[in-house]
Motif scaffolding. Structure first.
Motif, PDB file in Angstrom:
ATOM      1  N   PRO A   1       0.204  53.142  69.692  1.00 51.51           N
ATOM      2  CA  PRO A   1      -1.204  53.274  70.489  1.00 51.51           C
ATOM      3  C   PRO A   1      -1.134  54.712  71.121  1.00 51.51           C
ATOM      4  N   GLU A   2      -2.334  55.327  71.347  1.00 55.98           N
ATOM      5  CA  GLU A   2      -2.466  56.608  72.105  1.00 55.98           C
ATOM      6  C   GLU A   2      -2.258  56.345  73.633  1.00 55.98           C
ATOM      7  N   PRO A   3      -2.144  57.536  74.363  1.00 58.27           N
ATOM      8  CA  PRO A   3      -2.028  57.180  75.712  1.00 58.27           C
ATOM      9  C   PRO A   3      -3.027  56.464  76.418  1.00 58.27           C
ATOM     10  N   SER A   4      -4.376  56.618  75.955  1.00 61.48           N
ATOM     11  CA  SER A   4      -5.579  56.140  76.519  1.00 61.48           C
ATOM     12  C   SER A   4      -5.315  54.507  76.482  1.00 61.48           C
ATOM     13  N   PHE A   5      -4.254  54.019  75.640  1.00 57.80           N
ATOM     14  CA  PHE A   5      -4.517  52.537  75.338  1.00 57.80           C
ATOM     15  C   PHE A   5      -4.098  51.805  76.871  1.00 57.80           C
ATOM     16  N   ARG A   6      -4.849  50.530  76.725  1.00 59.02           N
ATOM     17  CA  ARG A   6      -4.539  49.838  78.214  1.00 59.02           C
ATOM     18  C   ARG A   6      -3.506  48.734  77.607  1.00 59.02           C
ATOM     19  N   GLY A   7      -2.352  48.871  77.531  1.00 60.20           N
ATOM     20  CA  GLY A   7      -1.435  47.708  77.421  1.00 60.20           C
ATOM     21  C   GLY A   7      -1.268  47.001  78.803  1.00 60.20           C
ATOM     22  N   ARG A   8       0.130  46.419  78.720  1.00 60.13           N
ATOM     23  CA  ARG A   8       0.546  45.463  79.965  1.00 60.13           C
ATOM     24  C   ARG A   8       0.554  46.595  81.246  1.00 60.13           C
ATOM     25  N   PRO A   9       0.154  46.164  82.364  1.00 62.49           N
ATOM     26  CA  PRO A   9       0.547  46.975  83.476  1.00 62.49           C
ATOM     27  C   PRO A   9       1.810  47.205  83.937  1.00 62.49           C
ATOM     28  N   VAL A  10       2.651  48.319  84.263  1.00 57.39           N
ATOM     29  CA  VAL A  10       3.723  48.348  84.871  1.00 57.39           C
ATOM     30  C   VAL A  10       3.797  49.073  86.117  1.00 57.39           C
ATOM     31  N   LEU A  11       4.939  49.034  86.897  1.00 54.70           N
ATOM     32  CA  LEU A  11       5.329  49.755  87.940  1.00 54.70           C
ATOM     33  C   LEU A  11       5.868  50.999  87.549  1.00 54.70           C
ATOM     34  N   VAL A  12       5.627  52.092  88.356  1.00 60.48           N
ATOM     35  CA  VAL A  12       6.240  53.227  87.977  1.00 60.48           C
ATOM     36  C   VAL A  12       7.605  53.399  88.881  1.00 60.48           C
ATOM     37  N   GLU A  13       8.824  53.706  88.314  1.00 55.91           N
ATOM     38  CA  GLU A  13       9.814  53.635  89.037  1.00 55.91           C
ATOM     39  C   GLU A  13      10.281  55.138  89.003  1.00 55.91           C
ATOM     40  N   GLU A  14      10.605  55.715  90.495  1.00 55.38           N
ATOM     41  CA  GLU A  14      11.027  57.137  90.603  1.00 55.38           C
ATOM     42  C   GLU A  14      12.455  57.178  91.161  1.00 55.38           C
ATOM     43  N   ASN A  15      13.300  57.854  91.057  1.00 51.24           N
ATOM     44  CA  ASN A  15      14.603  58.093  91.672  1.00 51.24           C
ATOM     45  C   ASN A  15      14.925  56.616  91.977  1.00 51.24           C
ATOM     46  N   GLY A  16      14.936  55.674  91.053  1.00 58.30           N
ATOM     47  CA  GLY A  16      15.622  54.481  91.467  1.00 58.30           C
ATOM     48  C   GLY A  16      14.694  53.319  92.354  1.00 58.30           C
ATOM     49  N   VAL A  17      13.564  53.900  93.028  1.00 59.75           N
ATOM     50  CA  VAL A  17      12.694  53.280  93.626  1.00 59.75           C
ATOM     51  C   VAL A  17      11.237  53.028  92.847  1.00 59.75           C
ATOM     52  N   GLU A  18      10.606  52.019  93.389  1.00 60.78           N
ATOM     53  CA  GLU A  18       9.299  51.938  93.039  1.00 60.78           C
ATOM     54  C   GLU A  18       8.275  52.844  93.585  1.00 60.78           C
ATOM     55  N   ARG A  19       7.389  53.392  93.252  1.00 62.50           N
ATOM     56  CA  ARG A  19       6.377  54.234  94.069  1.00 62.50           C
ATOM     57  C   ARG A  19       5.563  53.241  95.048  1.00 62.50           C
TER      58      ARG A  19
ATOM     59  N   TYR B   1       1.889  46.051  73.796  1.00 59.43           N
ATOM     60  CA  TYR B   1       0.740  45.062  73.486  1.00 59.43           C
ATOM     61  C   TYR B   1       1.486  43.720  73.102  1.00 59.43           C
ATOM     62  N   LEU B   2       2.660  43.655  72.642  1.00 59.13           N
ATOM     63  CA  LEU B   2       3.304  42.451  72.117  1.00 59.13           C
ATOM     64  C   LEU B   2       3.616  41.396  73.375  1.00 59.13           C
ATOM     65  N   LEU B   3       2.603  40.610  73.714  1.00 58.82           N
ATOM     66  CA  LEU B   3       2.732  39.671  74.939  1.00 58.82           C
ATOM     67  C   LEU B   3       2.465  38.250  74.345  1.00 58.82           C
ATOM     68  N   ALA B   4       3.828  37.733  73.863  1.00 61.29           N
ATOM     69  CA  ALA B   4       3.405  36.159  73.532  1.00 61.29           C
ATOM     70  C   ALA B   4       4.539  35.413  74.259  1.00 61.29           C
ATOM     71  N   PHE B   5       4.013  34.302  74.976  1.00 59.94           N
ATOM     72  CA  PHE B   5       4.768  33.688  75.775  1.00 59.94           C
ATOM     73  C   PHE B   5       4.950  32.197  75.343  1.00 59.94           C
ATOM     74  N   SER B   6       6.175  31.473  75.577  1.00 61.16           N
ATOM     75  CA  SER B   6       6.260  30.074  75.212  1.00 61.16           C
ATOM     76  C   SER B   6       5.925  29.047  76.200  1.00 61.16           C
ATOM     77  N   SER B   7       5.877  29.570  77.376  1.00 55.87           N
ATOM     78  CA  SER B   7       5.706  28.650  78.706  1.00 55.87           C
ATOM     79  C   SER B   7       4.840  29.756  79.706  1.00 55.87           C
ATOM     80  N   GLN B   8       4.288  29.065  80.669  1.00 59.80           N
ATOM     81  CA  GLN B   8       3.672  29.698  81.763  1.00 59.80           C
ATOM     82  C   GLN B   8       4.489  30.564  82.644  1.00 59.80           C
ATOM     83  N   GLN B   9       5.764  29.847  82.778  1.00 61.56           N
ATOM     84  CA  GLN B   9       6.945  30.459  83.627  1.00 61.56           C
ATOM     85  C   GLN B   9       7.181  31.805  83.033  1.00 61.56           C
TER      86      GLN B   9
END
Lengths: 166, 347
Positions: free
Chosen positions: A51-69, A131-139
């Protein structure tokens, strides 16, 4: 070919066009030429779409210096149209003073709209290119901080793109 | 005729049927791959090398599917229709000569199943029977779409059978026989020592009308009105499922191969490979090369069928009838008359 949007009446056709066969031969030539053009198919499990950078895949939390922003303001949870995000805030001795004890995205609910990324004042939650998000259970689909955190260095493409386009 | 003759005939039947069934399966794959290539796709390439096992996987799936028959359908005819279709498709192939006769074990074996002296009539008669499979399928399903498909099919086949038969008269007059093996033998000579004396060069108009009529007879695009899926759901096989549908499918492709073989035999010199007698091959090798040449020609005609399908859009029903009665029929008659006149002047 090349009618330029002009309407063609039967009376406009020449003799050879009315006979129809030379035109069929032309058409056959066109299809045969298509056969040797490069194929656009991506053979999925073997080849992967990058995907290009403009692609909207799964959301992630950005981690900086070992802590989330993230400062656990809860705007993302508030704006999420699918109610997929749950944030529980707490205090921290760090400069940002607040942090999320629990940050959970239900990936079954997420609709990849990118509102969370748009509303975030800290650029802490951004859309990745995964974008590869397949799950076998809700958990399995409940992504906690362990799965959401990603070092900022890995997300540089998206961060640059956000700076350039927003 | 002793028991060895019977054995030889049986062997020929098995070989021809295996060729036709396997060929139909491979044609399905070829069609899917070629259509994919025309649309800049790749097509089925997962099952087996290059997707070669794909048609067999499809058949295995179809065999295991449930056979659903509508409650109001005429069960007997509903079951019979696919059998007629496939039966006609297979038995038409019986008169096609694969190659020149070979001498083996002190016998002369003709490389065709049935040496019928009215070969061409047999061909025309059987293709007419083929309509019944489709029409009965449409009628017995008790479904308006199926019925319309079946009716269209019968109207279309009657219209095009005339021009098909008439376009053959030219070939018939040149060859002076109805036997297909002799028609091929007549084509093994040369015109002016260079051009092979194939009927396509002697009868170009007859060739064109015959090929167009063959497209209509096999219900291939641009004449696939009996199953026109945007208008008629699935046409005559809307109410068919499982292997009964599979038989229709197989029959369509077997028909395609058979008509390619017949076009090859009548117009493209059959098993004749031009300029081969200069090589001085042993008789058996020569026969094998000729069989190979025949198969290559048939494969090329099949490929032509497929490429045409993915090039030309479907005719409208009135256009189909106009073409059949107002263009094809006069052309075929003119061709027959013209050929007769020329033959009369030469003689």
């Amino acid at each position: 070919m090349g009618t330029n949007g002009k309407m063609i009446r039967r009376s406009d056709l020449g003799f050879w066009q009315k006979i129809y066969l030379p035109e069929i031969v032309k058409g056959l030539g066109l299809t045969i030429a298509q056969m040797f053009k490069p194929k656009i198919t991506v053979q999925f499990p073997d080849e992967r779409f990058k995907p290009e950078p403009s692609f909207r895949g799964r959301p992630v939390l950005v981690e900086e210096n070992g802590v989330e922003r993230c400062v656990a303001c809860g705007l993302c949870a508030r704006v999420c149209p699918a109610l997929a995000i749950e944030v529980q805030a707490s205090e921290t001795p760090l400069e940002k003073e607040r942090f999320p004890v629990k940050f959970e995205i239900n990936m079954v609910r997420c609709i990849f709209c990118g509102f969370c990324e748009e509303v975030c004042p800290e650029e802490a939650i951004i859309m990745s290119n995964e974008y590869l998000l397949a799950f076998s259970s809700q958990q399995e689909a409940l992504f906690g901080k362990d799965k959401l955190l990603k070092p900022a260095s890995q997300m540089q493409d998206r961060l640059d793109w956000l700076r350039a386009h927003r | 005729m002793d028991h060895i003759d019977i054995l030889i005939t049986l062997a020929k039947i098995v070989a021809a049927f295996a060729f036709l069934i396997l060929g139909a399966a491979m044609t399905v794959l070829l069609e899917r791959r070629v259509s994919a290539f025309i649309q800049n796709r790749i097509g089925p390439n997962r099952v087996g090398p290059g997707g070669l096992i794909q048609p067999f996987a499809d058949v295995a799936k179809l065999v295991m599917k449930e056979d659903i028959v509508p409650r109001s359908a005429n069960r007997f005819i509903h079951d019979m229709a696919p059998m007629i279709s496939i039966g006609v498709a297979l038995s038409t192939f019986a008169i096609v000569p694969f190659g020149n006769g070979i001498d083996i074990f002190g016998r002369h074996v003709k490389l065709m199943i049935a040496d019928v002296n009215i070969g061409m009539l047999y061909l025309l008669a059987l293709t007419s029977v083929g309509v019944y499979g489709i029409t009965l399928a449409g009628w017995s399903s008790n479904n308006k779409y199926s019925l319309l498909g079946g009716l269209r099919s019968s109207a279309q086949l009657i219209s095009y059978e005339l021009s098909m038969g008439l376009s053959l008269i030219g070939v018939l007059m040149i060859a002076g026989t109805l036997r297909l093996d002799e028609i091929v033998l007549r084509q093994t000579q040369y015109i002016g020592g260079i051009l092979p004396k194939w009927n396509i060069f002697l009868q170009p108009l007859g060739f064109i009308t015959f090929v167009i009529a063959s497209f209509a007879e096999t219900n291939r695009l641009p004449f696939d009105l009996p199953e026109a899926e945007p208008e008629l759901v699935g046409g005559y096989h809307t109410e068919y499922s499982g292997m009964k549908f599979g038989l229709f499918f197989l029959a369509e492709y077997a028909n395609m191969i058979t008509s390619s073989a017949i076009i090859t035999t009548l117009f493209l010199g059959g098993w004749d490979v031009p300029y081969i007698e200069g090589l001085g091959l042993a008789p058996l090798t020569l026969a094998l090369v000729q069989v190979g040449g025949f198969l290559v020609k048939v494969a090329l005609v099949v490929l032509f069928y497929i490429i045409v399908r993915w090039t030309i859009p479907r005719f409208r029903y009135d256009q189909l009838m106009n073409l059949g009665w107002k263009v094809m029929l006069p052309l075929a008659i003119a061709n027959a008359l013209g050929t007769g006149l020329v033959l009369l002047l030469i003689a």
